[in-house]
Write a protein that holds these residues in place. Sequence first.
Motif, PDB file in Angstrom:
ATOM      1  N   ILE A 185       0.840  -1.197   0.000  1.00  0.00           N
ATOM      2  CA  ILE A 185       0.000   0.000   0.000  1.00  0.00           C
ATOM      3  C   ILE A 185       0.872   1.242   0.000  1.00  0.00           C
ATOM      4  CG2 ILE A 185      -1.581   1.379   1.411  1.00  0.00           C
ATOM      5  CD1 ILE A 185      -2.944  -1.108   2.320  1.00  0.00           C
ATOM      6  N   ASN A 186       0.522   2.192  -0.863  1.00  0.00           N
ATOM      7  CA  ASN A 186       1.176   3.497  -0.842  1.00  0.00           C
ATOM      8  C   ASN A 186       0.219   4.532  -0.285  1.00  0.00           C
ATOM      9  OD1 ASN A 186       2.929   5.714  -1.332  1.00  0.00           O
ATOM     10  ND2 ASN A 186       1.821   6.126  -3.249  1.00  0.00           N
ATOM     11  N   CYS A 187       0.584   5.117   0.852  1.00  0.00           N
ATOM     12  CA  CYS A 187      -0.172   6.221   1.439  1.00  0.00           C
ATOM     13  C   CYS A 187       0.715   7.456   1.570  1.00  0.00           C
ATOM     14  CB  CYS A 187      -0.737   5.816   2.800  1.00  0.00           C
ATOM     15  SG  CYS A 187      -2.113   4.665   2.695  1.00  0.00           S
ATOM     16  N   THR A 188       1.669   7.579   0.660  1.00  0.00           N
ATOM     17  CA  THR A 188       2.518   8.765   0.590  1.00  0.00           C
ATOM     18  C   THR A 188       2.096   9.580  -0.633  1.00  0.00           C
ATOM     19  OG1 THR A 188       4.265   7.990  -0.905  1.00  0.00           O
ATOM     20  CG2 THR A 188       4.365   7.248   1.400  1.00  0.00           C
ATOM     21  N   PRO A 189       2.591  10.819  -0.769  1.00  0.00           N
ATOM     22  CA  PRO A 189       2.240  11.617  -1.956  1.00  0.00           C
ATOM     23  C   PRO A 189       2.967  11.185  -3.229  1.00  0.00           C
ATOM     24  CG  PRO A 189       2.893  13.010  -0.090  1.00  0.00           C
ATOM     25  CD  PRO A 189       3.294  11.616   0.233  1.00  0.00           C
ATOM     26  N   VAL A 190       3.956  10.292  -3.118  1.00  0.00           N
ATOM     27  CA  VAL A 190       4.738   9.897  -4.279  1.00  0.00           C
ATOM     28  C   VAL A 190       3.830   9.199  -5.297  1.00  0.00           C
ATOM     29  CG1 VAL A 190       6.662   8.524  -5.136  1.00  0.00           C
ATOM     30  CG2 VAL A 190       6.827   9.657  -2.905  1.00  0.00           C
ATOM     31  N   GLY A 191       3.841   9.731  -6.505  1.00  0.00           N
ATOM     32  CA  GLY A 191       2.975   9.217  -7.556  1.00  0.00           C
ATOM     33  C   GLY A 191       1.954  10.235  -8.008  1.00  0.00           C
ATOM     34  N   MET A 192       1.702  11.267  -7.168  1.00  0.00           N
ATOM     35  CA  MET A 192       0.816  12.344  -7.569  1.00  0.00           C
ATOM     36  C   MET A 192       1.444  13.120  -8.719  1.00  0.00           C
ATOM     37  SD  MET A 192      -0.366  13.733  -3.795  1.00  0.00           S
ATOM     38  CE  MET A 192      -1.462  15.000  -4.468  1.00  0.00           C
ATOM     39  N   ASN A 193       0.610  13.856  -9.471  1.00  0.00           N
ATOM     40  CA  ASN A 193       1.129  14.617 -10.611  1.00  0.00           C
ATOM     41  C   ASN A 193       2.281  15.532 -10.210  1.00  0.00           C
ATOM     42  OD1 ASN A 193      -0.603  13.575 -12.603  1.00  0.00           O
ATOM     43  ND2 ASN A 193      -2.258  14.924 -11.960  1.00  0.00           N
ATOM     44  N   GLN A 194       2.161  16.129  -9.019  1.00  0.00           N
ATOM     45  CA  GLN A 194       3.219  17.058  -8.586  1.00  0.00           C
ATOM     46  C   GLN A 194       4.378  16.350  -7.881  1.00  0.00           C
ATOM     47  OE1 GLN A 194       0.040  16.773  -7.561  1.00  0.00           O
ATOM     48  NE2 GLN A 194      -0.356  17.931  -5.685  1.00  0.00           N
ATOM     49  N   TYR A 195       4.233  15.042  -7.606  1.00  0.00           N
ATOM     50  CA  TYR A 195       5.313  14.276  -6.976  1.00  0.00           C
ATOM     51  C   TYR A 195       5.492  12.953  -7.735  1.00  0.00           C
ATOM     52  CZ  TYR A 195       4.309  17.468  -3.085  1.00  0.00           C
ATOM     53  OH  TYR A 195       4.094  18.582  -2.313  1.00  0.00           O
ATOM     54  N   PRO A 196       5.921  13.020  -8.991  1.00  0.00           N
ATOM     55  CA  PRO A 196       5.992  11.806  -9.816  1.00  0.00           C
ATOM     56  C   PRO A 196       7.013  10.805  -9.296  1.00  0.00           C
ATOM     57  CG  PRO A 196       7.099  13.636 -10.905  1.00  0.00           C
ATOM     58  CD  PRO A 196       6.403  14.220  -9.699  1.00  0.00           C
ATOM     59  N   GLY A 197       6.761   9.536  -9.654  1.00  0.00           N
ATOM     60  CA  GLY A 197       7.686   8.480  -9.268  1.00  0.00           C
ATOM     61  C   GLY A 197       6.962   7.305  -8.668  1.00  0.00           C
ATOM     62  N   CYS A 198       7.723   6.301  -8.278  1.00  0.00           N
ATOM     63  CA  CYS A 198       7.178   5.098  -7.635  1.00  0.00           C
ATOM     64  C   CYS A 198       7.751   5.003  -6.225  1.00  0.00           C
ATOM     65  CB  CYS A 198       7.545   3.853  -8.429  1.00  0.00           C
ATOM     66  SG  CYS A 198       6.899   2.310  -7.713  1.00  0.00           S
ATOM     67  N   PRO A 199       6.912   4.841  -5.201  1.00  0.00           N
ATOM     68  CA  PRO A 199       7.411   4.825  -3.823  1.00  0.00           C
ATOM     69  C   PRO A 199       8.132   3.538  -3.452  1.00  0.00           C
ATOM     70  CG  PRO A 199       5.072   4.365  -3.849  1.00  0.00           C
ATOM     71  CD  PRO A 199       5.445   4.711  -5.264  1.00  0.00           C
ATOM     72  N   PHE A 200       7.948   2.490  -4.234  1.00  0.00           N
ATOM     73  CA  PHE A 200       8.612   1.211  -3.982  1.00  0.00           C
ATOM     74  C   PHE A 200       9.724   0.996  -5.007  1.00  0.00           C
ATOM     75  CE2 PHE A 200       4.379   0.562  -2.179  1.00  0.00           C
ATOM     76  CZ  PHE A 200       4.663  -0.074  -0.969  1.00  0.00           C
ATOM     77  N   ASP A 201      10.747   0.258  -4.624  1.00  0.00           N
ATOM     78  CA  ASP A 201      11.792  -0.162  -5.547  1.00  0.00           C
ATOM     79  C   ASP A 201      11.156  -1.105  -6.569  1.00  0.00           C
ATOM     80  OD1 ASP A 201      13.915  -1.359  -6.871  1.00  0.00           O
ATOM     81  OD2 ASP A 201      15.156  -1.549  -5.083  1.00  0.00           O
ATOM     82  N   VAL A 202      11.108  -0.685  -7.825  1.00  0.00           N
ATOM     83  CA  VAL A 202      10.397  -1.474  -8.840  1.00  0.00           C
ATOM     84  C   VAL A 202      11.021  -2.856  -9.028  1.00  0.00           C
ATOM     85  CG1 VAL A 202       9.552   0.571 -10.044  1.00  0.00           C
ATOM     86  CG2 VAL A 202      11.755  -0.428 -10.709  1.00  0.00           C
ATOM     87  N   ASP A 203      12.288  -2.991  -8.728  1.00  0.00           N
ATOM     88  CA  ASP A 203      12.946  -4.293  -8.886  1.00  0.00           C
ATOM     89  C   ASP A 203      12.445  -5.314  -7.864  1.00  0.00           C
ATOM     90  OD1 ASP A 203      14.500  -3.370 -11.004  1.00  0.00           O
ATOM     91  OD2 ASP A 203      16.116  -2.705  -9.683  1.00  0.00           O
ATOM     92  N   LEU A 204      11.745  -4.832  -6.829  1.00  0.00           N
ATOM     93  CA  LEU A 204      11.250  -5.733  -5.784  1.00  0.00           C
ATOM     94  C   LEU A 204       9.804  -6.150  -6.008  1.00  0.00           C
ATOM     95  CD1 LEU A 204      12.733  -3.944  -2.623  1.00  0.00           C
ATOM     96  CD2 LEU A 204      13.726  -5.835  -3.938  1.00  0.00           C
ATOM     97  N   LEU A 205       9.180  -5.576  -7.039  1.00  0.00           N
ATOM     98  CA  LEU A 205       7.775  -5.895  -7.299  1.00  0.00           C
ATOM     99  C   LEU A 205       7.665  -7.169  -8.121  1.00  0.00           C
ATOM    100  CD1 LEU A 205       6.271  -2.376  -8.118  1.00  0.00           C
ATOM    101  CD2 LEU A 205       6.440  -3.552  -5.921  1.00  0.00           C
ATOM    102  N   GLY A 206       6.740  -8.047  -7.689  1.00  0.00           N
ATOM    103  CA  GLY A 206       6.564  -9.339  -8.331  1.00  0.00           C
ATOM    104  C   GLY A 206       6.533 -10.412  -7.262  1.00  0.00           C
ATOM    105  N   GLY A 207       5.454 -11.184  -7.245  1.00  0.00           N
ATOM    106  CA  GLY A 207       5.310 -12.198  -6.197  1.00  0.00           C
ATOM    107  C   GLY A 207       4.303 -11.783  -5.145  1.00  0.00           C
ATOM    108  N   GLN A 208       4.098 -10.480  -4.985  1.00  0.00           N
ATOM    109  CA  GLN A 208       3.037 -10.013  -4.088  1.00  0.00           C
ATOM    110  C   GLN A 208       1.687 -10.291  -4.769  1.00  0.00           C
ATOM    111  OE1 GLN A 208       5.428  -7.897  -5.257  1.00  0.00           O
ATOM    112  NE2 GLN A 208       6.803  -7.601  -3.511  1.00  0.00           N
TER     113      GLN A 208
END
Length: 282
Positions: free
Chosen positions: A191-214
């Motif tokens: 779950i992301n409950c940070t502002p990261v990802g909003m239009n004014q705060y672009p990006g991914c809050p998680f390390d994308v290399d760790l996604l997969g398996g969840q």
Amino acid sequence: MLKLGLIGKGISRSQSARLHVLLGRMCGMDVSYDYLDSDQIEDFDLIKQLTTCSEKGYAGVNVTHPYKTSARKLITPRKRLPAALGAVNTVVFREDGWRGDNTDFVGFMRGYKKQFGDAKPGTVLQLGAGGVGLASAFGLRGLGADKILVHDKDITRGEELVATLTAADAQAEFVSAENLSDAVRSADGLINCTPVGMNQYPGCPFDVDLLGGQKWAFDAVYTPVETAFLRTATKSGIEVMTGFELFFFQGIEAFEVFSGAEIDADAARQDYFNAYPEALTG
């Protein structure tokens, strides 16, 4: 006329008004929904503003950042509000006093069930322990999560949320920055409950290399609806729930509290997207 409003700071971009007006139209009600922005009100005081709304005939108001915790101290909680959840986003004015609710945590649960059915959350890692993080964490508690792992850059805030959840009989643990990667890998849900990802705060809050398996992922951000986090999660084979679901269901819950009406959520969703097709993309 059902007179409603939103109290908060810097709320000019809120979509709440159009949702509540649409829900009123579905129920054959004339609804007004005012933005009561503390940045625009001289010498703003929460108690004074709530009192003014009550005296001016508002049925109720939504309350958003940064006043949810303060509002909780001023109202009588509705029965379904967990005692340990120290924030409200919905205040209803009654002759016998002000009643408060938090439709964010109920809205999260409804959105989760709509998207994932009866599947249990399992062990969940949540980034962010602010207002929306408090609501989603209590939603996870209500859904029967096995364990809620919380990380926040503000260690004190993160540990306070964990203590609150533990006091409410939830299995919760704070995750330090050093242990974050292992927590991401081992989690069933993210779950992301940070502002990261909003239009004014672009990006991914998680390390994308760790996604997969969840198994599943939720992003509280809904501007844009399709965030970098959710795009990557989908490509990694993870089922996702967008922030629009939280916005939509918490709004329905709040309107039902304000009006006493019962909303057909599927019909409301169709009407909303027909009226505001841009909501599909943010």
